[in-house]
Design a protein around this motif. Structure first.
Motif, PDB file in Angstrom:
ATOM      1  N   ALA A 103       0.865  -1.177   0.000  1.00 40.24           N
ATOM      2  CA  ALA A 103       0.000   0.000   0.000  1.00 40.24           C
ATOM      3  C   ALA A 103       0.901   1.226   0.000  1.00 40.24           C
ATOM      4  CB  ALA A 103      -0.918  -0.012   1.226  1.00 40.24           C
ATOM      5  N   PRO A 104       0.361   2.429  -0.279  1.00 41.55           N
ATOM      6  CA  PRO A 104       1.195   3.631  -0.290  1.00 41.55           C
ATOM      7  C   PRO A 104       1.914   3.841   1.049  1.00 41.55           C
ATOM      8  CG  PRO A 104      -0.993   4.103  -1.144  1.00 41.55           C
ATOM      9  CD  PRO A 104      -1.036   2.704  -0.644  1.00 41.55           C
ATOM     10  N   THR A 105       3.062   4.472   0.996  1.00 39.70           N
ATOM     11  CA  THR A 105       3.907   4.609   2.184  1.00 39.70           C
ATOM     12  C   THR A 105       3.154   5.209   3.373  1.00 39.70           C
ATOM     13  OG1 THR A 105       5.686   5.046   0.657  1.00 39.70           O
ATOM     14  CG2 THR A 105       6.119   5.487   2.993  1.00 39.70           C
ATOM     15  N   GLN A 106       2.455   6.336   3.145  1.00 37.22           N
ATOM     16  CA  GLN A 106       1.803   7.000   4.266  1.00 37.22           C
ATOM     17  C   GLN A 106       0.752   6.090   4.904  1.00 37.22           C
ATOM     18  OE1 GLN A 106       2.972   9.565   5.603  1.00 37.22           O
ATOM     19  NE2 GLN A 106       1.377   9.796   7.166  1.00 37.22           N
ATOM     20  N   GLU A 107       0.039   5.340   4.088  1.00 36.35           N
ATOM     21  CA  GLU A 107      -0.957   4.421   4.633  1.00 36.35           C
ATOM     22  C   GLU A 107      -0.269   3.326   5.445  1.00 36.35           C
ATOM     23  OE1 GLU A 107      -3.789   3.003   1.720  1.00 36.35           O
ATOM     24  OE2 GLU A 107      -4.368   1.381   3.087  1.00 36.35           O
ATOM     25  N   MET A 108       0.868   2.850   4.943  1.00 39.67           N
ATOM     26  CA  MET A 108       1.606   1.831   5.685  1.00 39.67           C
ATOM     27  C   MET A 108       2.110   2.383   7.008  1.00 39.67           C
ATOM     28  SD  MET A 108       1.231  -0.856   4.068  1.00 39.67           S
ATOM     29  CE  MET A 108       2.291  -2.010   4.915  1.00 39.67           C
ATOM     30  N   ARG A 109       2.542   3.627   6.994  1.00 38.07           N
ATOM     31  CA  ARG A 109       3.042   4.233   8.235  1.00 38.07           C
ATOM     32  C   ARG A 109       1.963   4.252   9.311  1.00 38.07           C
ATOM     33  NH1 ARG A 109       7.594   8.177   8.017  1.00 38.07           N
ATOM     34  NH2 ARG A 109       6.585   9.196   9.777  1.00 38.07           N
ATOM     35  N   THR A 110       0.751   4.600   8.909  1.00 36.92           N
ATOM     36  CA  THR A 110      -0.288   4.764   9.932  1.00 36.92           C
ATOM     37  C   THR A 110      -1.047   3.478  10.204  1.00 36.92           C
ATOM     38  OG1 THR A 110      -1.954   5.409   8.310  1.00 36.92           O
ATOM     39  CG2 THR A 110      -0.668   7.179   9.287  1.00 36.92           C
ATOM     40  N   HIS A 126      -0.303  -0.102   9.135  1.00 36.13           N
ATOM     41  CA  HIS A 126       0.192  -1.453   8.843  1.00 36.13           C
ATOM     42  C   HIS A 126      -0.326  -2.473   9.844  1.00 36.13           C
ATOM     43  CE1 HIS A 126       3.093   0.403  11.613  1.00 36.13           C
ATOM     44  NE2 HIS A 126       3.272  -0.819  12.080  1.00 36.13           N
ATOM     45  N   MET A 127      -0.536  -2.037  11.092  1.00 39.08           N
ATOM     46  CA  MET A 127      -0.991  -2.992  12.108  1.00 39.08           C
ATOM     47  C   MET A 127      -2.414  -3.450  11.833  1.00 39.08           C
ATOM     48  SD  MET A 127      -1.605   0.164  12.875  1.00 39.08           S
ATOM     49  CE  MET A 127      -0.372   1.151  13.654  1.00 39.08           C
ATOM     50  N   VAL A 128      -3.190  -2.558  11.254  1.00 40.12           N
ATOM     51  CA  VAL A 128      -4.564  -2.932  10.911  1.00 40.12           C
ATOM     52  C   VAL A 128      -4.534  -3.972   9.790  1.00 40.12           C
ATOM     53  CG1 VAL A 128      -6.786  -2.072  10.109  1.00 40.12           C
ATOM     54  CG2 VAL A 128      -5.356  -0.650  11.580  1.00 40.12           C
ATOM     55  N   LEU A 129      -3.664  -3.734   8.827  1.00 49.71           N
ATOM     56  CA  LEU A 129      -3.524  -4.646   7.691  1.00 49.71           C
ATOM     57  C   LEU A 129      -3.123  -6.046   8.167  1.00 49.71           C
ATOM     58  CD1 LEU A 129      -3.513  -4.356   4.518  1.00 49.71           C
ATOM     59  CD2 LEU A 129      -1.025  -4.394   4.721  1.00 49.71           C
ATOM     60  N   LEU A 130      -2.148  -6.076   9.076  1.00 47.87           N
ATOM     61  CA  LEU A 130      -1.685  -7.370   9.583  1.00 47.87           C
ATOM     62  C   LEU A 130      -2.808  -8.114  10.293  1.00 47.87           C
ATOM     63  CD1 LEU A 130       1.873  -6.389  10.873  1.00 47.87           C
ATOM     64  CD2 LEU A 130       1.332  -7.954   8.993  1.00 47.87           C
ATOM     65  N   ASN A 131      -3.572  -7.366  11.070  1.00 47.98           N
ATOM     66  CA  ASN A 131      -4.692  -7.988  11.776  1.00 47.98           C
ATOM     67  C   ASN A 131      -5.726  -8.539  10.792  1.00 47.98           C
ATOM     68  OD1 ASN A 131      -3.998  -7.871  14.429  1.00 47.98           O
ATOM     69  ND2 ASN A 131      -5.886  -6.807  15.045  1.00 47.98           N
ATOM     70  N   GLU A 132      -5.958  -7.751   9.712  1.00 45.62           N
ATOM     71  CA  GLU A 132      -6.927  -8.190   8.709  1.00 45.62           C
ATOM     72  C   GLU A 132      -6.463  -9.487   8.047  1.00 45.62           C
ATOM     73  OE1 GLU A 132      -8.556  -3.781   7.426  1.00 45.62           O
ATOM     74  OE2 GLU A 132      -7.549  -5.034   5.907  1.00 45.62           O
ATOM     75  N   TRP A 133      -5.199  -9.529   7.681  1.00 42.89           N
ATOM     76  CA  TRP A 133      -4.640 -10.740   7.064  1.00 42.89           C
ATOM     77  C   TRP A 133      -4.842 -11.933   7.985  1.00 42.89           C
ATOM     78  CZ3 TRP A 133       0.866  -9.143   4.902  1.00 42.89           C
ATOM     79  CH2 TRP A 133       0.682  -8.235   3.845  1.00 42.89           C
ATOM     80  N   ARG A 134      -4.482 -11.725   9.249  1.00 48.03           N
ATOM     81  CA  ARG A 134      -4.572 -12.828  10.200  1.00 48.03           C
ATOM     82  C   ARG A 134      -6.005 -13.359  10.268  1.00 48.03           C
ATOM     83  NH1 ARG A 134      -4.388 -11.217  16.284  1.00 48.03           N
ATOM     84  NH2 ARG A 134      -6.500 -10.639  15.682  1.00 48.03           N
ATOM     85  N   ASP A 135      -6.938 -12.420  10.473  1.00 44.95           N
ATOM     86  CA  ASP A 135      -8.329 -12.842  10.617  1.00 44.95           C
ATOM     87  C   ASP A 135      -8.847 -13.493   9.337  1.00 44.95           C
ATOM     88  OD1 ASP A 135      -8.053 -11.763  13.048  1.00 44.95           O
ATOM     89  OD2 ASP A 135      -9.388 -10.040  12.716  1.00 44.95           O
ATOM     90  N   ASP A 136      -8.470 -12.911   8.221  1.00 49.56           N
ATOM     91  CA  ASP A 136      -8.989 -13.387   6.949  1.00 49.56           C
ATOM     92  C   ASP A 136      -8.463 -14.784   6.634  1.00 49.56           C
ATOM     93  OD1 ASP A 136     -10.505 -13.038   4.596  1.00 49.56           O
ATOM     94  OD2 ASP A 136      -8.646 -12.664   3.481  1.00 49.56           O
TER      95      ASP A 136
END
Lengths: 524, 126, 289
Positions: free
Chosen positions: B46-53, B55-65
């Protein structure tokens, strides 16, 4: 001045529309004017009484003597009275940190609201201690805080107007300075201080009550509230001695103004003048005779009570000063004090600064038991119940509690001895030793949470009988509770004004009856 | 002024406490974290700024999914590059140095993710 | 009116934050100038008020005695509620300031037919006041991670304890929920209880609404609108070292600014007496017998 019948009054308290019964006033409190009707206010001071005070106190403290009527819309206030009040407030803010902080720190959490006996009995929102204080605080905010100056009403400020003054006169005379609310306040705001300041400010513009100023004038002139002159004072006590001889066969011989006595005994003049106080005084006389105390009365310091407390600091100081003056003149070692709640408040919390330190006196030591009263090391004044409890503890008095078996007793803590002194267990110890049937009133109504009798701070005048009955309700209600549950028939008090039927059994002191019979009936 | 002896020291103590972040280690220059970026890869998921703020949400989503819903194990970047939706096999493939990448910011802002309670930490970080 | 005006005032503050964040130089104004100004005003105002109080003497020892006084040696004194030593006074004050002891005594009175008065225990105000103040304290201390570098151990410990349920990412803090619940209770209590509503002033609603606004924007920033914590720390820590930098484009603009505007409003608001309580010279409960 029609006084509502007790049963109707009872219904009105429980059912009438008031904040206690859930009725919410339509208007904001600052839009509800104070209305003076007969029975709702104490009579103003007689002009000659007011003039008398002007002779001996700085004139500006008392305002202009005149005949005025609280019910009228013209109180004949002095020119520029608003400025007089505001200057007076400024002076007091600079004099007392307590006032300044109490003006600033309230957050209106409402913990005090239902702690006031006047509110419980009347349901009038302005009898919630928080609003009583807001009456003064709103003026303070308007003229002494930046927020108030900038935002005015939005910051809770109100200019000083005649309407505000009327509210002050009404509600600072519906507070007995009992300080029950201060026990529950998270900031320790003491409404008694606020009421005292409010009354001082009212006096500045000549707004006052006769029931307070006349006893104060008497006290200034003769040394006691009753206006008893020395010979009368002595005669009254000698009558009591005759009665004692008749009842017990014992002749007691008190002395008056005797130099070199070990102890000076001071008690409210009501004790030597009127029922039920006289029974208490008879108790004192017998007790002192029995233990052979070397004591003397003073016909000048013939009053422990101090109505100056209800007017202003200067008068309080002046009336209080005679105690030390007499102790010095008579060269006694220390002072023993009789009952009277507000007398003890003055002694315990004000006298040391106002008229002390009393270096010429000694730390009180009981000549009978040798106990040193170190808690009185500074004021040199001991309370009769401490003194008596100590005597009993050392077995110096012979007591037969069986003589009181026909009575079931409860104990009413006076507001002032409880909350301005912490005198709680001494009288209970005495009670335990003089009677066998003792029951406490409910927990929320005794000790530091005790309820006022409804007649303190110079409000024990008949023209406001309905208000007094309403204010006395919480106390009476608790008494009724123990009467119904434990068949208690005697209310013992530390103060004669509180009670009305002393049970006199030789050495036993201060067991006074219930003054609330009319109220008890009202509840029935 | 009355009661100076107690009020002034208490006031100084209060002011000192309130301004303590200013005095605290004031001698040391502030160190901004400089997470080391991978040299071989130009694009993240994802774009850098989105990753900065986030990334933890993304990781959680991956895990749950993936673990709970049986979702796909791979995803595609906006440019079409395929990646593995996994902390160890995906993220760490490019950002291989936990100390120099993850910890740099996490330590700076006192974030203590519990990723490594379960996942094996990469060797070089051990 | 009493609720509406402060409500509008808080909305206005939020609007100012929203607008200023978009205007050139607005971010610097709200992110740098206002924080310094607000903090200086807060400290200055606090010290000024305490000094103002201290200017008046305490001529009389008038504390309310709430227990048995020191009297005869065989009568048990209540050393805390009616202290006769400095130690007792300090103990009384500590219990009052840190545990709101007087509020714990609270009762509720009702009048019934008879008339009969009934008193019941009423500890909710105490409970929610304690929850409010202590979760507030924990939240403020947690924020020290943004103002201190390296981060002291107690801050990390607080964060760990506060988030120990490990719900979600970023992790959920219990104090946030408790804090919101407590403000909601304190606010609703003022609105719902007729006698409390009757005594309440705009000045009572304003801080509650403002704090509520700060809490909500803060929570949104953490969980919904996602702020860039590193960029925020760069600014906030920069403030404490007097070298503030606003990283261009990195600070999630709106809500960080919102939070700023709100928090400044809170600081600018006259020093709240709650803080003053911490003064060892608290009003009535102070004097030695």
């Amino acid at each position: 001045m029609a006084i509502m019948k007790a049963d109707k009054l009872g219904v009105s308290v429980a059912k009438g529309p008031s904040m206690m019964t859930g009725a919410i006033p339509k208007n904001d409190w600052w839009d509800v004017p104070a209305e003076f009707k007969p029975g709702k206010y104490c009579y103003p001071a007689k002009q000659e009484i007011h003039e008398y005070h002007q002779k001996s106190l700085p004139k500006e403290l008392g305002g202009q003597p005149r005949v005025w009527d609280p019910e009228s819309d013209n109180w004949l206030l002095p020119e520029g009275w608003e400025a007089i009040i505001l200057n007076g407030l400024k002076e007091r803010l600079d004099k007392f940190r307590s006032l300044k902080i109490f003006m600033d720190c309230c957050v209106r959490c409402g913990a005090c609201a239902d702690k006031c006996h006047f509110f419980l009995g009347t349901g009038d929102p302005k009898n919630m201690p928080v609003l009583r204080a807001e009456l003064l605080r709103s003026v303070y905010r308007n003229d002494f805080t930046l927020a108030g100056k900038l935002l005015g009403k939005m910051a809770g400020g109100r200019p000083m107007t005649f309407g505000v003054l009327k509210e002050w006169f009404m509600y600072f005379y519906q507070c007995t300075e009992c300080r029950r609310c201060s026990v529950f306040c998270p900031y320790g705001i003491d409404t008694a201080e606020i009421t005292m300041m409010g009354r001082e400010l009212l006096h500045l513009v000549g707004v006052n009550t006769n029931w307070i100023l006349e006893p104060a004038a008497n006290s200034n002139r003769t040394g006691n509230h009753m206006g008893l002159q020395p010979h009368t004072f002595k005669d009254n006590i000698m009558y009591l001695c005759d009665d004692i001889e008749e009842i017990t066969g014992i002749r007691v011989e008190p002395t008056f103004n005797r130099k070199g006595a070990e102890v000076l005994f001071i008690t409210p003049s009501a004790d030597v003048f009127a029922e039920p106080g006289i029974y208490t005084a008879m108790g004192y006389l017998l007790l002192f005779h029995h233990i052979g105390l070397d004591y003397t009365f003073s016909t000048y310091a013939s009053e422990g009570g101090n109505f100056g407390l209800f007017t202003n600091n200067e008068l309080m100081k002046k009336l209080n000063a005679k105690m030390y003056a007499e102790a010095k003149r008579l060269e006694v070692k220390w002072i023993l004090g009789g009952e009277c709640g507000h007398m003890w408040r003055v002694l315990h919390q004000y006298m040391d600064t106002m008229n002390g330190p009393a270096d010429f006196l000694q730390v009180p030591t009981s000549p009978i038991t040798g106990t040193r009263f170190d808690n009185a090391a500074s004021t040199k004044m001991v309370h009769i119940s401490e003194f008596t409890a100590d005597l009993i503890k050392h077995g110096k008095v012979k007591l037969d509690p069986k003589r009181n078996d026909h009575r079931t007793v409860t104990w009413h803590d006076s507001c002032n001895t409880a909350r301005a002194m912490g005198l709680l267990d001494e009288p209970r110890y005495v009670m335990q030793n003089v009677c066998n049937n003792f029951h406490e009133m409910p927990e929320n109504t005794i000790r530091e949470s005790t309820f006022c009798c409804g007649s303190g701070t110079g409000l024990n005048t008949d023209e406001i009988m309905e208000l007094r009955m309403r204010a006395g309700l919480p106390r009476a209600n608790a008494v009724k509770y123990v009467r119904d549950r434990h068949e208690v028939d005697t209310l013992a008090c530390v103060c004669a004004i509180d009670g009305n039927a002393l049970v006199m059994e030789g050495e036993k002191e201060r067991e006074t009856g219930l003054r609330f019979e009319p109220l008890a009936g009202m509840e029935g | 002024m009355y009661g100076k002896g107690r009020i002034i020291p208490a006031l100084i103590l209060f002011l000192g406490l309130m301004t303590s972040p200013i005095w605290y280690k004031s001698g040391e220059a502030s160190k901004m974290p400089k997470p080391e970026k991978p040299k071989d890869y130009k694009e993240c998921v994802a774009p850098t700024q989105e990753m900065r703020t986030s990334h933890m949400v993304l990781l959680n989503e991956w895990r749950d999914d993936i673990l709970r819903e049986g979702g796909a194990r791979t995803g595609k970047t906006p440019n079409g590059t395929e990646y593995i939706r996994s902390l160890q096999n995906g993220c760490m493939k490019c950002h291989s140095d936990k100390k120099k990448f993850c910890d740099a910011c996490h330590n700076y802002t006192s974030v203590k993710p519990y990723c490594w309670d379960c996942h094996l930490q990469p060797k070089e970080a051990m | 009116m009493r609720i509406l005006t402060p409500f509008i005032a808080v909305l206005a503050l939020i609007a100012v934050g929203l607008v200023a964040a978009q205007v050139p130089g607005g971010q610097a104004l709200i992110g740098i100038v206002l924080p310094y100004l607000a903090f200086a005003l807060f400290l200055g105002g606090f010290a000024y008020r305490v000094m103002q109080w201290a200017k008046s003497p305490v001529p009389f020892r008038i504390p309310t005695t709430c227990g048995q006084a020191n009297s005869l040696p065989w009568i048990k004194q209540n050393k805390i509620d009616c202290p006769s030593t400095k130690l007792g006074v300090i103990a009384r004050m500590i219990l009052e300031v840190f545990l709101f002891r007087s509020l714990f005594r609270n009762t509720k009175a009702e009048v019934h037919e008879g008339p009969k008065l009934v008193y019941g225990s009423s500890k909710f105000l105490w409970l929610f006041a304690i929850l409010f103040h202590y979760s507030f304290l924990v939240i403020v201390l947690r924020h020290m991670r943004l103002f201190m570098d390296p981060i002291p151990g107690f801050v990390a410990a607080l964060e760990f304890g506060d988030g120990f349920m490990q719900i979600g990412a970023p992790v959920f803090y219990q104090t946030n929920a408790i804090f919101l619940a407590a403000i909601a209770f304190l606010f609703l209590r003022r609105v719902m209880l007729s006698n409390i509503r009757y005594i309440s002033l705009p000045a009572d609603y304003f801080p509650l609404l403002l704090i509520f606004g700060i809490a909500v924007t803060g929570i949104l920033m953490r969980y919904v609108f996602r702020a860039d914590v590193v960029a925020i720390k760069q600014l906030t820590h920069g403030l404490t070292t007097f070298a503030p930098t606003i990283a261009a484009g990195q600070i999630s603009p709106i809500f960080f600014i919102l939070q700023q505007a709100d928090a400044h409003g809170r600081c600018l608001h006259e020093p709240h007496p709650e803080h003053d309580q911490q003064q060892p010279d608290g009003p009535a409960h102070q004097s030695v017998e």
